[in-house]
Structure formats: C-alpha cells, structure tokens
Design a protein around this motif. Structure first.
Motif, PDB file in Angstrom:
ATOM      1  N   LYS A   1      39.359  36.081  35.318  1.00 42.80           N
ATOM      2  CA  LYS A   1      38.744  37.723  35.529  1.00 42.80           C
ATOM      3  C   LYS A   1      38.996  37.854  36.373  1.00 42.80           C
ATOM      4  CE  LYS A   1      35.232  40.256  34.138  1.00 42.80           C
ATOM      5  NZ  LYS A   1      33.576  39.776  33.298  1.00 42.80           N
ATOM      6  N   GLU A   2      38.594  36.933  37.624  1.00 45.21           N
ATOM      7  CA  GLU A   2      38.243  37.416  39.160  1.00 45.21           C
ATOM      8  C   GLU A   2      39.779  37.744  39.318  1.00 45.21           C
ATOM      9  OE1 GLU A   2      37.111  35.197  41.647  1.00 45.21           O
ATOM     10  OE2 GLU A   2      35.110  34.984  40.364  1.00 45.21           O
TER      11      GLU A   2
ATOM     12  N   GLN B   1      41.260  40.728  37.629  1.00 45.19           N
ATOM     13  CA  GLN B   1      40.555  42.574  38.841  1.00 45.19           C
ATOM     14  C   GLN B   1      40.835  42.498  39.915  1.00 45.19           C
ATOM     15  OE1 GLN B   1      36.066  40.930  38.396  1.00 45.19           O
ATOM     16  NE2 GLN B   1      36.078  42.078  36.879  1.00 45.19           N
TER      17      GLN B   1
ATOM     18  N   VAL C   1      44.725  44.420  38.896  1.00 43.83           N
ATOM     19  CA  VAL C   1      44.289  46.089  38.491  1.00 43.83           C
ATOM     20  C   VAL C   1      43.968  47.089  39.268  1.00 43.83           C
ATOM     21  CG1 VAL C   1      43.102  47.238  36.864  1.00 43.83           C
ATOM     22  CG2 VAL C   1      43.808  44.791  36.617  1.00 43.83           C
ATOM     23  N   ALA C   2      42.659  46.297  39.963  1.00 43.98           N
ATOM     24  CA  ALA C   2      42.330  47.063  41.160  1.00 43.98           C
ATOM     25  C   ALA C   2      43.356  47.628  42.492  1.00 43.98           C
ATOM     26  CB  ALA C   2      41.292  46.165  42.076  1.00 43.98           C
TER      27      ALA C   2
END
Length: 84
Positions: free
Chosen positions: A20-21, A24, A27-28
């Motif tokens: 998940k990290e 993220q 995506v960022a």
C-alpha cells in the motif's frame, strides 16, 4: 529490558501495508508528472461526438490540448473540417 527484547519488540510491517505504501508513492509520483488533466480524453470524445452530428470527420481531425502557464490555463482546440 535486555538487548534481545529490543529486536523482538519491533514488528515487521505486513506485506499488504508495504504494498500500500509503495502504491501510494507510485500514484503520487505519477500525478506529479502528468501534464494533462483526467478529463481531457473524455472532453476530446465529447467534442468529436458533437461535431459528428453536423460534419463527418475522423478522430485524427480533432486535436485538443491544454496549455498551463502559472495560474492561467488555455484550452486549444484544432479541428480540420472537410471541404464542401
């Protein structure tokens, strides 16, 4: 507290939380590199549909671009219409 307790007390992050990290971060990063907004492809299709109601044209005859300069954004629309 012994020296070994220090290492046992730390929990390893789960695979899901690591994934998940990482997602993220990806995506960022991708959002930061995007030069056009999400709605631009849909806007291109919508404009093409409206023009096709009146004139038969192909998709490559319509070009939609967004140019941003500071706080000002300019939407450029170029349409090559067929000759009569």
């Amino acid at each position: 507290m012994s020296f070994m307790d220090f290492f046992r007390a730390q929990k390893k992050p789960t695979t899901a939380s690591l994934a998940k990290e990482r997602l993220q971060i990806i995506v960022a990063h991708e959002r930061g590199q995007r030069t056009q907004p999400d709605y631009l492809p849909q806007l291109h299709r919508d404009i093409l549909e409206v023009i096709r109601k009146y004139v038969p044209i192909s998709e490559d005859q319509v070009h939609v671009e967004l140019d941003s300069q500071g706080t000002c954004s300019v939407l450029e629309l170029n349409i090559t219409l067929p000759e009569r």
